[in-house]
Design a protein around this motif. Structure first.
Motif, PDB file in Angstrom:
ATOM      1  N   ASP A  60      36.516  30.397  36.319  1.00 41.90           N
ATOM      2  CA  ASP A  60      35.202  29.903  36.747  1.00 41.90           C
ATOM      3  C   ASP A  60      35.237  29.594  38.244  1.00 41.90           C
ATOM      4  O   ASP A  60      34.326  29.951  38.986  1.00 41.90           O
ATOM      5  CB  ASP A  60      34.799  28.635  35.987  1.00 41.90           C
ATOM      6  N   TRP A  61      36.291  28.933  38.667  1.00 45.79           N
ATOM      7  CA  TRP A  61      36.440  28.592  40.083  1.00 45.79           C
ATOM      8  C   TRP A  61      36.561  29.866  40.920  1.00 45.79           C
ATOM      9  O   TRP A  61      35.971  29.967  41.996  1.00 45.79           O
ATOM     10  CB  TRP A  61      37.662  27.690  40.285  1.00 45.79           C
ATOM     11  N   LEU A  62      37.306  30.840  40.422  1.00 49.48           N
ATOM     12  CA  LEU A  62      37.446  32.104  41.146  1.00 49.48           C
ATOM     13  C   LEU A  62      36.093  32.822  41.266  1.00 49.48           C
ATOM     14  O   LEU A  62      35.793  33.422  42.303  1.00 49.48           O
ATOM     15  CB  LEU A  62      38.466  33.014  40.463  1.00 49.48           C
ATOM     16  N   ALA A  63      35.259  32.732  40.228  1.00 52.45           N
ATOM     17  CA  ALA A  63      33.920  33.322  40.293  1.00 52.45           C
ATOM     18  C   ALA A  63      33.090  32.617  41.360  1.00 52.45           C
ATOM     19  O   ALA A  63      32.342  33.269  42.108  1.00 52.45           O
ATOM     20  CB  ALA A  63      33.230  33.236  38.928  1.00 52.45           C
ATOM     21  N   ASP A  64      33.216  31.297  41.456  1.00 50.54           N
ATOM     22  CA  ASP A  64      32.501  30.523  42.480  1.00 50.54           C
ATOM     23  C   ASP A  64      32.901  30.982  43.879  1.00 50.54           C
ATOM     24  O   ASP A  64      32.043  31.253  44.731  1.00 50.54           O
ATOM     25  CB  ASP A  64      32.816  29.025  42.351  1.00 50.54           C
ATOM     26  N   VAL A  65      34.185  31.077  44.099  1.00 48.69           N
ATOM     27  CA  VAL A  65      34.705  31.454  45.419  1.00 48.69           C
ATOM     28  C   VAL A  65      34.331  32.907  45.743  1.00 48.69           C
ATOM     29  O   VAL A  65      33.902  33.214  46.858  1.00 48.69           O
ATOM     30  CB  VAL A  65      36.234  31.231  45.495  1.00 48.69           C
ATOM     31  N   ALA A  66      34.451  33.782  44.771  1.00 51.00           N
ATOM     32  CA  ALA A  66      34.115  35.189  44.995  1.00 51.00           C
ATOM     33  C   ALA A  66      32.632  35.355  45.339  1.00 51.00           C
ATOM     34  O   ALA A  66      32.276  36.115  46.256  1.00 51.00           O
ATOM     35  CB  ALA A  66      34.472  36.018  43.764  1.00 51.00           C
TER      36      ALA A  66
END
Length: 136
Positions: A92-98
């Protein structure tokens, strides 16, 4: 600060608070079309990054990226609280950053290109007699 920019500042902070509240509600309301969790993260961070860029046009892209990475981490850490009944997830965090990276990668070059065109192509020129003539 112009009225339009004030609008974007208020819209950004309202969206940021809304995103946080929705992310930490124990049972958030279902969205139309029932998008998946990652899609919801991507939509939220695309909107937040776009609003931040409009609200704070002079902010450096790296600062915005770090701020949204921290905000996404705050959401995930808050979701670890047992009372919320939510689960944190690294992806989820990686989706936010991406999502933040993609928006900045699209908006920032476009902003710079538009600013350069605006500076280099004056719409009107004033001649010696004070008359306005079309630039050609």
């Amino acid at each position: 600060m112009t009225l339009l920019r004030r609008f974007f500042v208020v819209a950004f902070w309202a969206a940021l608070i809304f995103a946080f509240v929705m992310a930490v509600l124990p049972k958030p309301p279902a969205l139309p079309g029932a998008p998946g969790d990652k899609v919801q993260h991507i939509i939220a961070f695309v909107v937040l990054t776009g609003l931040a860029r409009l609200a704070y046009p002079r902010a450096r892209a790296l600062i915005l990226l770090l701020a949204f990475a921290l905000f996404g981490a705050l959401i995930e850490l808050t979701q670890m609280l047992p009372a919320l009944g939510r689960t944190a997830a690294l992806d989820d965090w990686l989706a936010d950053v991406a999502a933040t990276i993609v928006v900045l990668a699209v908006l920032d070059p476009a902003r710079h290109l538009l600013a350069r065109r605006k500076r280099s192509a004056p719409e009107h020129m004033v001649d010696k007699a004070g008359e306005v003539a079309e630039a050609g």
